[in-house]
Write a protein that holds these residues in place. Structure first.
Motif, PDB file in Angstrom:
ATOM      1  N   LEU A 281     -40.264  12.849 100.711  1.00 47.35           N
ATOM      2  CA  LEU A 281     -41.153  13.861 101.281  1.00 47.35           C
ATOM      3  C   LEU A 281     -41.375  13.625 102.767  1.00 47.35           C
ATOM      4  CD1 LEU A 281     -43.820  14.069  98.418  1.00 47.35           C
ATOM      5  CD2 LEU A 281     -42.048  15.746  98.943  1.00 47.35           C
ATOM      6  N   VAL A 282     -41.574  12.375 103.157  1.00 44.25           N
ATOM      7  CA  VAL A 282     -41.787  12.042 104.566  1.00 44.25           C
ATOM      8  C   VAL A 282     -40.514  12.294 105.372  1.00 44.25           C
ATOM      9  CG1 VAL A 282     -42.279  10.166 106.176  1.00 44.25           C
ATOM     10  CG2 VAL A 282     -43.628  10.405 104.087  1.00 44.25           C
TER      11      VAL A 282
ATOM     12  N   PHE B 205     -43.474   5.402  91.115  1.00 42.20           N
ATOM     13  CA  PHE B 205     -42.891   6.731  91.192  1.00 42.20           C
ATOM     14  C   PHE B 205     -43.482   7.529  92.345  1.00 42.20           C
ATOM     15  CE2 PHE B 205     -41.775  11.023  89.838  1.00 42.20           C
ATOM     16  CZ  PHE B 205     -40.465  10.838  89.436  1.00 42.20           C
ATOM     17  N   GLY B 206     -44.772   7.383  92.588  1.00 42.90           N
ATOM     18  CA  GLY B 206     -45.385   8.071  93.720  1.00 42.90           C
ATOM     19  C   GLY B 206     -44.790   7.626  95.039  1.00 42.90           C
ATOM     20  N   GLN B 207     -44.555   6.331  95.202  1.00 42.96           N
ATOM     21  CA  GLN B 207     -43.930   5.818  96.420  1.00 42.96           C
ATOM     22  C   GLN B 207     -42.483   6.283  96.523  1.00 42.96           C
ATOM     23  OE1 GLN B 207     -44.442   1.542  96.292  1.00 42.96           O
ATOM     24  NE2 GLN B 207     -46.613   1.745  95.754  1.00 42.96           N
ATOM     25  N   PHE B 208     -41.815   6.359  95.382  1.00 43.11           N
ATOM     26  CA  PHE B 208     -40.428   6.807  95.347  1.00 43.11           C
ATOM     27  C   PHE B 208     -40.305   8.242  95.859  1.00 43.11           C
ATOM     28  CE2 PHE B 208     -37.295   9.058  92.550  1.00 43.11           C
ATOM     29  CZ  PHE B 208     -36.134   8.562  93.125  1.00 43.11           C
TER      30      PHE B 208
ATOM     31  N   SER C  17     -32.614   5.181  88.549  1.00 43.49           N
ATOM     32  CA  SER C  17     -31.472   6.096  88.438  1.00 43.49           C
ATOM     33  C   SER C  17     -31.287   6.945  89.697  1.00 43.49           C
ATOM     34  CB  SER C  17     -31.648   7.009  87.221  1.00 43.49           C
ATOM     35  OG  SER C  17     -32.886   7.692  87.277  1.00 43.49           O
ATOM     36  N   GLY C  18     -32.339   7.077  90.517  1.00 43.60           N
ATOM     37  CA  GLY C  18     -32.225   7.880  91.722  1.00 43.60           C
ATOM     38  C   GLY C  18     -32.187   7.082  93.002  1.00 43.60           C
ATOM     39  N   LYS C  19     -31.916   5.807  92.911  1.00 43.68           N
ATOM     40  CA  LYS C  19     -31.951   4.957  94.102  1.00 43.68           C
ATOM     41  C   LYS C  19     -30.817   5.268  95.071  1.00 43.68           C
ATOM     42  CE  LYS C  19     -29.480   1.220  91.709  1.00 43.68           C
ATOM     43  NZ  LYS C  19     -29.571  -0.194  91.254  1.00 43.68           N
ATOM     44  N   ASP C  20     -29.704   5.820  94.568  1.00 44.41           N
ATOM     45  CA  ASP C  20     -28.564   6.135  95.426  1.00 44.41           C
ATOM     46  C   ASP C  20     -28.506   7.613  95.795  1.00 44.41           C
ATOM     47  OD1 ASP C  20     -27.679   3.480  95.313  1.00 44.41           O
ATOM     48  OD2 ASP C  20     -26.646   3.836  93.423  1.00 44.41           O
TER      49      ASP C  20
ATOM     50  N   MET D  63     -35.785  14.503  86.282  1.00 43.34           N
ATOM     51  CA  MET D  63     -35.164  13.736  85.190  1.00 43.34           C
ATOM     52  C   MET D  63     -34.465  12.487  85.726  1.00 43.34           C
ATOM     53  SD  MET D  63     -35.930  15.636  82.552  1.00 43.34           S
ATOM     54  CE  MET D  63     -34.879  14.993  81.269  1.00 43.34           C
ATOM     55  N   PHE D  64     -35.191  11.753  86.546  1.00 47.74           N
ATOM     56  CA  PHE D  64     -34.678  10.517  87.130  1.00 47.74           C
ATOM     57  C   PHE D  64     -35.869   9.735  87.659  1.00 47.74           C
ATOM     58  CE2 PHE D  64     -34.414  14.041  90.073  1.00 47.74           C
ATOM     59  CZ  PHE D  64     -35.097  13.595  91.191  1.00 47.74           C
ATOM     60  N   GLY D  65     -35.611   8.518  88.063  1.00 49.72           N
ATOM     61  CA  GLY D  65     -36.671   7.652  88.552  1.00 49.72           C
ATOM     62  C   GLY D  65     -36.179   6.756  89.668  1.00 49.72           C
TER      63      GLY D  65
END
Length: 455
Positions: free
Chosen positions: A106-107, A98-101, A209-212, A204-206
């Motif tokens: 952020l970058v 999740f931190g990498q996600f 679910s937030g890859k797209d 409320m995603f990870g």
């Protein structure tokens, strides 16, 4: 003559001693100058602390500043604001999935991202444009604007206690992204000094679910504590704006309200997914849309660790209530099925009508038992009929079960009905016996009265 006199006078002027100047013609400073340059008496000045490092209130620097800085000036220095910034320096603690996600986005938005984790993720961090620090002391000494906790729920407290908070600026903003909110809120208030700002959030995603993209996905936040000053408020808004710019649905609510809603949505979702995973559902050639949705649910929840699921249960006080409600609802549906089945089977066994399958009922007499056996065998249904006991009215409790499933269970509702009827029969019998006993007692009393010669 004039020349001689002139030379004589010149000679005299050259060889005569230089007259002493009069005191009035001394080339000394003027009186105002003397007054200005005279030694002044020493004046004691209060020690002024113009700057201080990231010392905490219990450190020597803070104690000295409290002694030598006037109260108003000290309060002003405590409220010194970070510079107006649009781009943040964010230190991620816990650089797992999740931190990498989060770091990727952020970058991409131009923020400077630092990271620390127990495991060495330096290669992944380098590929994402993140500076990785194996030692949390080094990360804190870099003075990030935001400390973003991306740890597991269970390890949050130990990680927070292990951070060298004294190396951070005292106005640092602390943010968490845990799936429960009251738990990290209480930890922040317990372990962080009042100078630190606190923002509790929950995307409320990870990664799955937030890859797209994050557009339309809920982002919940609660500004627990933000110091006075435009700089601090701007910094909080700059962090929240990370998710607003990605199109998230922004939801501001209290931590308590979040946990109440999350127990009835997120925890139940993970609970159902874990139960279905235990059933080992398999893909079939004739999947319905509903069944496909269940398979997707199992796939999504199984990718999360059991530690996350356990944290959702342990650290949300509303989770136990939802678990009990789920269990009650399951038992209610099960009871409805069995009661309807029992009504049908009772009609079959007592009235000798309908199909014979799984059944529990009461049958009068041995003749009806034999008829039931014959009826069920004629339906090509292998059964086991077991005689339980014989009642006062020659009733027999019969258990008819489907041997194909290998089930040998007595229905609780049917058993309750049988026991109720048996108990009623016993009660009627007992009442009859009691009445008979009263009658016998009356007859004995009357016969004894007749035989008494004194009467």
């Amino acid at each position: 003559m004039a020349t001689l006199c002139s030379s004589s006078s010149t000679t005299t002027s050259l060889h005569s001693p230089t007259p002493k100047p009069s005191p009035l013609h001394l080339s000394s400073p003027s009186l105002p100058s003397l007054l200005r340059n005279r030694p002044r008496p020493l004046r004691l000045r209060r020690l002024t602390v113009r700057n201080i490092d990231a010392a905490q209130p219990f450190d020597l620097e803070s104690k000295l500043s409290q002694q030598h800085i006037p109260r108003r000036q000290h309060q002003h220095q405590q409220q010194q604001q970070p510079p107006m910034i649009n781009k943040l320096k964010i230190g991620i603690i816990g650089f797992g999935n999740f931190g990498q996600f989060l770091a990727k986005t952020l970058v991409l938005q131009g923020h400077v991202v630092l990271a620390h984790s127990r495991s060495d993720h330096s290669d992944i961090a380098r590929s994402l444009g993140v500076r990785f620090f194996p030692d949390p002391n080094d990360l804190c000494e870099d003075h990030p604007d935001v400390i973003l906790l991306c740890t597991s729920i269970i390890s949050t407290e130990s990680v927070l206690k292990s951070l060298p908070l004294g190396r951070l600026r005292r106005s640092t903003l602390f943010v968490d992204v845990l799936s429960v909110k009251e738990f990290p809120r209480n930890l922040f208030l317990k372990y962080l000094e009042p100078d630190f700002d606190i923002l509790c959030t929950h995307p409320m995603f990870g990664p799955e679910s937030g890859k797209d993209g994050w557009s339309g996905l809920p982002f919940v936040y609660d500004k627990v504590r933000v110091g006075k000053g435009e700089g601090r408020e701007k910094r909080v808004e700059a962090f929240i704006d990370v998710f607003r710019r990605e199109g998230c649905e922004m939801v501001e609510m209290s931590c308590a309200e979040h946990d109440d809603h999350a127990a009835g949505s997120q925890f139940i979702t993970h609970l159902v997914g874990r139960v279905l995973q235990g059933m080992e559902l398999r893909d079939t050639p004739i999947n319905t849309k509903g069944y496909k949705s269940m398979l997707d649910l199992v796939e999504n929840t199984s990718k999360d660790s059991f530690e996350l699921f356990y944290g959702l249960f342990l650290y949300n006080k509303n989770a136990m209530e939802q678990l009990e409600r789920m269990d009650l609802a399951f038992e209610m549906v099960k009871r409805q099925l069995i009661e309807r089945m029992h009504a049908l089977v009772r009609k079959q066994l007592v009235g000798l009508e309908g199909e014979g399958s799984e059944a529990v009922g009461l049958v009068k007499g041995k003749e009806k038992v034999e008829k039931v056996k014959k009826l069920l065998s004629s339906r090509k249904n292998e059964v086991v009929v077991e005689k339980i006991e014989e009642s006062f009215f020659s009733r027999e409790e019969v258990v008819v079960e489907n041997d194909i499933e290998g089930v040998n269970k007595l229905s609780s509702n049917a058993n309750g009905i049988a026991k109720a009827e048996n108990g009623a029969a016993r009660a009627e019998n007992g009442a009859a016996e009691a009445e008979n006993g009263v009658t016998k007692a009356d007859s004995i009393r009357s016969s004894s009265d007749m035989s008494d010669p004194n009467r």
